[in-house]
Scaffold this motif. Structure first.
Motif, PDB file in Angstrom:
ATOM      1  N   ILE A  84       0.921  -1.218   0.082  1.00 11.11           N
ATOM      2  CA  ILE A  84       0.022   0.024  -0.043  1.00 11.11           C
ATOM      3  C   ILE A  84       0.891   1.352   0.015  1.00 11.11           C
ATOM      4  O   ILE A  84       1.689   1.408   0.801  1.00 11.11           O
ATOM      5  N   TYR A  85       0.661   2.077  -1.006  1.00 10.04           N
ATOM      6  CA  TYR A  85       1.230   3.340  -0.858  1.00 10.04           C
ATOM      7  C   TYR A  85       0.450   4.435  -0.144  1.00 10.04           C
ATOM      8  O   TYR A  85       0.855   5.174   0.891  1.00 10.04           O
ATOM      9  N   SER A  86      -0.850   4.409  -0.640  1.00 12.24           N
ATOM     10  CA  SER A  86      -1.901   5.351   0.207  1.00 12.24           C
ATOM     11  C   SER A  86      -3.253   4.539   0.063  1.00 12.24           C
ATOM     12  O   SER A  86      -3.523   3.886  -0.829  1.00 12.24           O
ATOM     13  N   ILE A  87      -4.155   5.050   0.868  1.00  7.30           N
ATOM     14  CA  ILE A  87      -5.463   4.642   0.570  1.00  7.30           C
ATOM     15  C   ILE A  87      -6.554   6.111   0.547  1.00  7.30           C
ATOM     16  O   ILE A  87      -6.591   6.761   1.275  1.00  7.30           O
ATOM     17  N   ASP A  88      -7.195   6.009  -0.435  1.00  6.07           N
ATOM     18  CA  ASP A  88      -8.078   7.102  -0.901  1.00  6.07           C
ATOM     19  C   ASP A  88      -9.409   6.895  -0.134  1.00  6.07           C
ATOM     20  O   ASP A  88      -9.441   6.686   1.267  1.00  6.07           O
ATOM     21  N   ASN A  89     -10.591   6.881  -0.795  1.00  3.56           N
ATOM     22  CA  ASN A  89     -11.633   6.324  -0.017  1.00  3.56           C
ATOM     23  C   ASN A  89     -11.817   5.048   0.416  1.00  3.56           C
ATOM     24  O   ASN A  89     -11.517   4.187  -0.101  1.00  3.56           O
ATOM     25  N   MET A  90     -12.648   5.003   1.635  1.00  2.86           N
ATOM     26  CA  MET A  90     -12.828   3.770   2.308  1.00  2.86           C
ATOM     27  C   MET A  90     -14.379   3.708   2.452  1.00  2.86           C
ATOM     28  O   MET A  90     -15.119   4.730   2.700  1.00  2.86           O
ATOM     29  N   GLY A  91     -14.934   2.332   2.389  1.00  5.36           N
ATOM     30  CA  GLY A  91     -16.357   2.468   2.874  1.00  5.36           C
ATOM     31  C   GLY A  91     -16.878   1.093   3.409  1.00  5.36           C
ATOM     32  O   GLY A  91     -16.183   0.054   3.157  1.00  5.36           O
ATOM     33  N   TRP A  92     -18.085   1.140   3.406  1.00  5.72           N
ATOM     34  CA  TRP A  92     -18.782  -0.024   3.919  1.00  5.72           C
ATOM     35  C   TRP A  92     -20.108  -0.173   2.900  1.00  5.72           C
ATOM     36  O   TRP A  92     -20.783   0.720   2.809  1.00  5.72           O
ATOM     37  N   TYR A  93     -20.320  -1.385   2.411  1.00  3.60           N
ATOM     38  CA  TYR A  93     -21.510  -1.585   1.595  1.00  3.60           C
ATOM     39  C   TYR A  93     -22.115  -2.889   2.263  1.00  3.60           C
ATOM     40  O   TYR A  93     -21.364  -3.788   3.195  1.00  3.60           O
ATOM     41  N   ARG A  94     -23.224  -3.323   1.922  1.00  4.05           N
ATOM     42  CA  ARG A  94     -24.152  -4.509   2.503  1.00  4.05           C
ATOM     43  C   ARG A  94     -24.948  -4.847   1.481  1.00  4.05           C
ATOM     44  O   ARG A  94     -25.576  -4.596   0.500  1.00  4.05           O
ATOM     45  N   GLN A  95     -25.120  -6.547   1.525  1.00  4.41           N
ATOM     46  CA  GLN A  95     -26.032  -6.965   0.796  1.00  4.41           C
ATOM     47  C   GLN A  95     -26.888  -8.165   1.819  1.00  4.41           C
ATOM     48  O   GLN A  95     -26.378  -8.993   2.270  1.00  4.41           O
ATOM     49  N   GLY A  96     -28.123  -7.699   1.789  1.00  5.26           N
ATOM     50  CA  GLY A  96     -29.060  -8.174   2.506  1.00  5.26           C
ATOM     51  C   GLY A  96     -29.776  -9.789   1.727  1.00  5.26           C
ATOM     52  O   GLY A  96     -29.345  -9.622   0.464  1.00  5.26           O
ATOM     53  N   PRO A  97     -30.443 -10.492   2.318  1.00  4.71           N
ATOM     54  CA  PRO A  97     -30.957 -11.749   1.544  1.00  4.71           C
ATOM     55  C   PRO A  97     -31.877 -11.216   0.497  1.00  4.71           C
ATOM     56  O   PRO A  97     -32.870 -10.494   0.731  1.00  4.71           O
TER      57      PRO A  97
ATOM     58  N   ALA B 166     -27.326  -8.309   6.951  1.00  2.62           N
ATOM     59  CA  ALA B 166     -26.811  -8.545   5.695  1.00  2.62           C
ATOM     60  C   ALA B 166     -25.431  -8.896   6.023  1.00  2.62           C
ATOM     61  O   ALA B 166     -24.890  -8.973   7.047  1.00  2.62           O
ATOM     62  N   VAL B 167     -24.634  -9.199   4.939  1.00  6.15           N
ATOM     63  CA  VAL B 167     -23.247  -9.534   4.915  1.00  6.15           C
ATOM     64  C   VAL B 167     -22.620  -8.058   4.560  1.00  6.15           C
ATOM     65  O   VAL B 167     -23.122  -7.292   3.580  1.00  6.15           O
ATOM     66  N   TYR B 168     -21.876  -7.351   5.483  1.00  2.84           N
ATOM     67  CA  TYR B 168     -21.397  -6.128   5.287  1.00  2.84           C
ATOM     68  C   TYR B 168     -19.842  -6.416   4.594  1.00  2.84           C
ATOM     69  O   TYR B 168     -19.007  -7.299   5.241  1.00  2.84           O
ATOM     70  N   TYR B 169     -19.733  -5.561   3.521  1.00  3.76           N
ATOM     71  CA  TYR B 169     -18.284  -5.631   2.764  1.00  3.76           C
ATOM     72  C   TYR B 169     -17.538  -4.231   2.966  1.00  3.76           C
ATOM     73  O   TYR B 169     -18.088  -3.260   2.801  1.00  3.76           O
ATOM     74  N   CYS B 170     -16.314  -4.443   3.143  1.00  2.00           N
ATOM     75  CA  CYS B 170     -15.481  -3.313   3.141  1.00  2.00           C
ATOM     76  C   CYS B 170     -14.846  -3.021   1.820  1.00  2.00           C
ATOM     77  O   CYS B 170     -14.581  -3.974   1.089  1.00  2.00           O
ATOM     78  N   ASN B 171     -14.923  -1.851   1.423  1.00  2.00           N
ATOM     79  CA  ASN B 171     -14.062  -1.335   0.125  1.00  2.00           C
ATOM     80  C   ASN B 171     -13.007  -0.376   0.366  1.00  2.00           C
ATOM     81  O   ASN B 171     -13.269   0.471   1.149  1.00  2.00           O
ATOM     82  N   ALA B 172     -12.169  -0.371  -0.470  1.00  2.00           N
ATOM     83  CA  ALA B 172     -10.992   0.731  -0.540  1.00  2.00           C
ATOM     84  C   ALA B 172     -10.505   1.034  -1.774  1.00  2.00           C
ATOM     85  O   ALA B 172     -10.394   0.083  -2.457  1.00  2.00           O
ATOM     86  N   GLU B 173     -10.253   2.371  -2.070  1.00  2.00           N
ATOM     87  CA  GLU B 173      -9.583   2.873  -3.354  1.00  2.00           C
ATOM     88  C   GLU B 173      -8.049   2.749  -2.878  1.00  2.00           C
ATOM     89  O   GLU B 173      -7.658   3.788  -2.159  1.00  2.00           O
ATOM     90  N   VAL B 174      -7.273   1.878  -3.470  1.00  2.00           N
ATOM     91  CA  VAL B 174      -5.730   2.039  -2.867  1.00  2.00           C
ATOM     92  C   VAL B 174      -4.826   2.377  -4.005  1.00  2.00           C
ATOM     93  O   VAL B 174      -5.014   1.969  -5.212  1.00  2.00           O
ATOM     94  N   LYS B 175      -3.845   3.242  -3.597  1.00  2.00           N
ATOM     95  CA  LYS B 175      -2.533   3.268  -4.477  1.00  2.00           C
ATOM     96  C   LYS B 175      -1.715   2.192  -3.984  1.00  2.00           C
ATOM     97  O   LYS B 175      -1.001   2.323  -3.045  1.00  2.00           O
TER      98      LYS B 175
END
Length: 125
Positions: free
Chosen positions: A28-41, A91-100
């Motif tokens: 990892i050089y750096s991380i821009d946006n990070m977030g959480w998403y989810r998907q319910g049944p 739901a299942v919660y997913y982490c997301n990251a925009e990474v350099k």
């Protein structure tokens, strides 16, 4: 070259709280946006909350006032504090990251988006 690992999911009663964590590791050089998403049944994946590197946050209307997203840039970690949980938050919660990404031995980096494998949150009595 980058992995996201979530933790903190589980079973909680309506009105309860949980705190999710997601840590990024790798080249990892750096991380821009990070977030959480989810998907319910039976549902499509949806945005829950995002946070910029400068800690500007955005929330889905359904979680405003109940969930709080935060991050620790020194630990490459994003958190989701979930309060006043409802059955519809299940739901299942997913982490997301925009990474350099800085490959080993390289003097340059490139941008890419990464997802964790998800952590299950079940809200039920």
């Amino acid at each position: 070259q980058v992995q996201l690992v979530e933790s903190g999911g589980g079973l909680v009663q309506p009105g309860g709280s949980l705190r999710l964590s997601c840590t990024a590791s790798g080249s990892i050089y750096s991380i821009d946006n990070m977030g959480w998403y989810r998907q319910g049944p039976g549902k499509q994946r949806e945005l829950v909350a995002t946070v910029t590197r400068g800690v500007t946050t955005h929330y889905a209307d359904s979680v405003k006032g109940r969930f709080t997203i935060s991050r620790d840039n020194t630990k490459n970690t994003v958190y989701l504090q979930m309060n006043s949980l409802k059955p519809e938050d299940t739901a299942v919660y997913y982490c997301n990251a925009e990474v350099k990404v800085a490959p080993p031995g390289s003097s340059t980096y490139y941008g890419s988006e990464y997802w964790g494998k998800g952590t299950l949150v079940t809200v039920s009595s």
